[in-house]
Design a protein around this motif. Structure first.
Motif, PDB file in Angstrom:
ATOM      1  N   PHE A  40     -16.544  20.321 -10.907  1.00 43.35           N
ATOM      2  CA  PHE A  40     -17.913  20.787 -11.004  1.00 43.35           C
ATOM      3  C   PHE A  40     -18.075  21.760 -12.162  1.00 43.35           C
ATOM      4  CE2 PHE A  40     -19.151  19.181  -6.904  1.00 43.35           C
ATOM      5  CZ  PHE A  40     -17.988  19.196  -6.170  1.00 43.35           C
ATOM      6  N   GLU A  41     -19.314  21.927 -12.589  1.00 38.22           N
ATOM      7  CA  GLU A  41     -19.699  22.986 -13.506  1.00 38.22           C
ATOM      8  C   GLU A  41     -20.933  23.633 -12.908  1.00 38.22           C
ATOM      9  OE1 GLU A  41     -20.476  21.075 -17.222  1.00 38.22           O
ATOM     10  OE2 GLU A  41     -18.414  21.302 -17.882  1.00 38.22           O
ATOM     11  N   GLY A  42     -21.138  24.909 -13.202  1.00 36.40           N
ATOM     12  CA  GLY A  42     -22.376  25.525 -12.779  1.00 36.40           C
ATOM     13  C   GLY A  42     -22.229  26.640 -11.777  1.00 36.40           C
ATOM     14  N   ASP A  43     -23.362  27.021 -11.201  1.00 39.26           N
ATOM     15  CA  ASP A  43     -23.497  28.127 -10.266  1.00 39.26           C
ATOM     16  C   ASP A  43     -22.691  27.881  -8.991  1.00 39.26           C
ATOM     17  OD1 ASP A  43     -24.555  30.424  -9.033  1.00 39.26           O
ATOM     18  OD2 ASP A  43     -26.180  29.245  -8.143  1.00 39.26           O
ATOM     19  N   ASP A  44     -21.966  28.899  -8.532  1.00 38.05           N
ATOM     20  CA  ASP A  44     -21.122  28.762  -7.346  1.00 38.05           C
ATOM     21  C   ASP A  44     -21.900  28.405  -6.084  1.00 38.05           C
ATOM     22  OD1 ASP A  44     -18.653  29.093  -8.481  1.00 38.05           O
ATOM     23  OD2 ASP A  44     -18.525  31.233  -8.075  1.00 38.05           O
ATOM     24  N   VAL A  45     -23.122  28.893  -5.957  1.00 34.87           N
ATOM     25  CA  VAL A  45     -23.912  28.608  -4.753  1.00 34.87           C
ATOM     26  C   VAL A  45     -24.237  27.115  -4.683  1.00 34.87           C
ATOM     27  CG1 VAL A  45     -26.098  29.062  -3.576  1.00 34.87           C
ATOM     28  CG2 VAL A  45     -24.868  30.935  -4.688  1.00 34.87           C
ATOM     29  N   VAL A  46     -24.680  26.555  -5.792  1.00 37.13           N
ATOM     30  CA  VAL A  46     -25.022  25.133  -5.829  1.00 37.13           C
ATOM     31  C   VAL A  46     -23.761  24.292  -5.681  1.00 37.13           C
ATOM     32  CG1 VAL A  46     -26.043  23.291  -7.218  1.00 37.13           C
ATOM     33  CG2 VAL A  46     -27.059  25.574  -7.220  1.00 37.13           C
ATOM     34  N   VAL A  47     -22.686  24.694  -6.358  1.00 39.90           N
ATOM     35  CA  VAL A  47     -21.421  23.971  -6.273  1.00 39.90           C
ATOM     36  C   VAL A  47     -20.908  23.957  -4.843  1.00 39.90           C
ATOM     37  CG1 VAL A  47     -18.994  24.036  -6.975  1.00 39.90           C
ATOM     38  CG2 VAL A  47     -20.795  24.286  -8.677  1.00 39.90           C
ATOM     39  N   ARG A  48     -21.009  25.076  -4.151  1.00 37.91           N
ATOM     40  CA  ARG A  48     -20.557  25.139  -2.753  1.00 37.91           C
ATOM     41  C   ARG A  48     -21.373  24.186  -1.876  1.00 37.91           C
ATOM     42  NH1 ARG A  48     -16.952  27.721   0.933  1.00 37.91           N
ATOM     43  NH2 ARG A  48     -17.452  26.565   2.796  1.00 37.91           N
ATOM     44  N   ARG A  49     -22.665  24.106  -2.125  1.00 37.96           N
ATOM     45  CA  ARG A  49     -23.519  23.198  -1.355  1.00 37.96           C
ATOM     46  C   ARG A  49     -23.132  21.741  -1.614  1.00 37.96           C
ATOM     47  NH1 ARG A  49     -25.690  21.831   3.072  1.00 37.96           N
ATOM     48  NH2 ARG A  49     -27.659  20.746   2.894  1.00 37.96           N
ATOM     49  N   LEU A  50     -22.888  21.394  -2.858  1.00 32.23           N
ATOM     50  CA  LEU A  50     -22.458  20.035  -3.190  1.00 32.23           C
ATOM     51  C   LEU A  50     -21.123  19.720  -2.523  1.00 32.23           C
ATOM     52  CD1 LEU A  50     -23.420  20.001  -6.970  1.00 32.23           C
ATOM     53  CD2 LEU A  50     -24.509  18.670  -5.154  1.00 32.23           C
ATOM     54  N   PHE A  51     -20.215  20.681  -2.536  1.00 31.05           N
ATOM     55  CA  PHE A  51     -18.917  20.526  -1.886  1.00 31.05           C
ATOM     56  C   PHE A  51     -19.108  20.281  -0.389  1.00 31.05           C
ATOM     57  CE2 PHE A  51     -14.996  22.076   0.039  1.00 31.05           C
ATOM     58  CZ  PHE A  51     -14.028  21.516  -0.772  1.00 31.05           C
ATOM     59  N   ASP A  52     -19.993  21.055   0.234  1.00 30.46           N
ATOM     60  CA  ASP A  52     -20.275  20.904   1.668  1.00 30.46           C
ATOM     61  C   ASP A  52     -20.888  19.542   1.991  1.00 30.46           C
ATOM     62  OD1 ASP A  52     -19.294  23.436   2.129  1.00 30.46           O
ATOM     63  OD2 ASP A  52     -21.279  24.383   2.250  1.00 30.46           O
ATOM     64  N   LEU A  53     -21.622  18.963   1.043  1.00 27.43           N
ATOM     65  CA  LEU A  53     -22.239  17.650   1.247  1.00 27.43           C
ATOM     66  C   LEU A  53     -21.233  16.511   1.129  1.00 27.43           C
ATOM     67  CD1 LEU A  53     -25.592  18.103  -0.682  1.00 27.43           C
ATOM     68  CD2 LEU A  53     -25.317  17.792   1.789  1.00 27.43           C
ATOM     69  N   GLY A  54     -20.019  16.810   0.638  1.00 30.79           N
ATOM     70  CA  GLY A  54     -18.991  15.784   0.556  1.00 30.79           C
ATOM     71  C   GLY A  54     -18.527  15.447  -0.845  1.00 30.79           C
ATOM     72  N   PHE A  55     -19.095  16.079  -1.854  1.00 28.73           N
ATOM     73  CA  PHE A  55     -18.671  15.842  -3.236  1.00 28.73           C
ATOM     74  C   PHE A  55     -17.412  16.668  -3.500  1.00 28.73           C
ATOM     75  CE2 PHE A  55     -23.129  14.767  -3.197  1.00 28.73           C
ATOM     76  CZ  PHE A  55     -23.162  13.599  -3.938  1.00 28.73           C
ATOM     77  N   VAL A  56     -16.284  16.165  -2.999  1.00 34.94           N
ATOM     78  CA  VAL A  56     -14.998  16.838  -3.077  1.00 34.94           C
ATOM     79  C   VAL A  56     -14.161  16.141  -4.146  1.00 34.94           C
ATOM     80  CG1 VAL A  56     -12.923  17.435  -1.752  1.00 34.94           C
ATOM     81  CG2 VAL A  56     -15.150  17.354  -0.614  1.00 34.94           C
ATOM     82  N   PRO A  57     -13.435  16.884  -4.994  1.00 39.59           N
ATOM     83  CA  PRO A  57     -12.583  16.216  -5.985  1.00 39.59           C
ATOM     84  C   PRO A  57     -11.664  15.180  -5.331  1.00 39.59           C
ATOM     85  CG  PRO A  57     -12.718  18.540  -6.468  1.00 39.59           C
ATOM     86  CD  PRO A  57     -13.408  18.337  -5.142  1.00 39.59           C
ATOM     87  N   GLY A  58     -11.649  13.997  -5.926  1.00 35.16           N
ATOM     88  CA  GLY A  58     -10.837  12.902  -5.412  1.00 35.16           C
ATOM     89  C   GLY A  58     -11.608  11.888  -4.592  1.00 35.16           C
ATOM     90  N   VAL A  59     -12.809  12.225  -4.151  1.00 38.65           N
ATOM     91  CA  VAL A  59     -13.596  11.309  -3.330  1.00 38.65           C
ATOM     92  C   VAL A  59     -14.345  10.321  -4.238  1.00 38.65           C
ATOM     93  CG1 VAL A  59     -15.740  12.664  -3.178  1.00 38.65           C
ATOM     94  CG2 VAL A  59     -15.089  11.199  -1.304  1.00 38.65           C
ATOM     95  N   GLU A  60     -14.502   9.097  -3.754  1.00 42.98           N
ATOM     96  CA  GLU A  60     -15.231   8.083  -4.508  1.00 42.98           C
ATOM     97  C   GLU A  60     -16.722   8.212  -4.234  1.00 42.98           C
ATOM     98  OE1 GLU A  60     -13.696   4.174  -3.925  1.00 42.98           O
ATOM     99  OE2 GLU A  60     -11.636   4.823  -4.311  1.00 42.98           O
ATOM    100  N   VAL A  61     -17.516   7.999  -5.272  1.00 40.24           N
ATOM    101  CA  VAL A  61     -18.968   8.091  -5.163  1.00 40.24           C
ATOM    102  C   VAL A  61     -19.579   6.874  -5.853  1.00 40.24           C
ATOM    103  CG1 VAL A  61     -19.139   9.547  -7.221  1.00 40.24           C
ATOM    104  CG2 VAL A  61     -20.970   9.593  -5.554  1.00 40.24           C
ATOM    105  N   LEU A  62     -20.664   6.361  -5.275  1.00 38.06           N
ATOM    106  CA  LEU A  62     -21.338   5.176  -5.796  1.00 38.06           C
ATOM    107  C   LEU A  62     -22.815   5.498  -5.972  1.00 38.06           C
ATOM    108  CD1 LEU A  62     -21.322   2.033  -6.313  1.00 38.06           C
ATOM    109  CD2 LEU A  62     -21.917   1.817  -3.893  1.00 38.06           C
TER     110      LEU A  62
END
Length: 98
Positions: A40-62
């Protein structure tokens, strides 16, 4: 790896690291194209929310679809369909499947 360790390692720290992996932002994916989250890049608050939604390094996204004007964009992450604004999707860095 624990969840705390995953979150601590979530961010790509340098532009060189991002360039070395030939990454791009999540919003650059074409409809139907899949990729793997690398950081990720950017603000920690937004990054934490994205992480909580499931955008974790190593996960596949479509990328599933986009709104007629290009914003918001729908993605499938780990069996869930998530809609993000383009500005949020630009914070997620992805690399091609190997």
């Amino acid at each position: 790896m624990t969840l705390v360790e995953q979150f601590a390692a979530r961010r790509c720290t340098t532009p060189e690291e991002l360039a070395g992996e030939q990454t791009r932002s999540l919003d650059a994916l074409a409809v139907g194209e899949g990729s793997t989250v690398v950081g990720f890049e950017g603000d920690d608050v937004v990054v934490r929310r994205l992480f909580d939604l499931g955008f974790v390094p190593g996960v596949e996204v479509l990328r599933l679809r986009r709104a007629p004007l290009g914003d918001p964009i729908m993605f499938r992450v780990g069996g869930s369909e998530i809609v993000l604004r383009k500005a949020q999707a630009q914070l997620v860095k992805v690399a091609r499947h190997e």
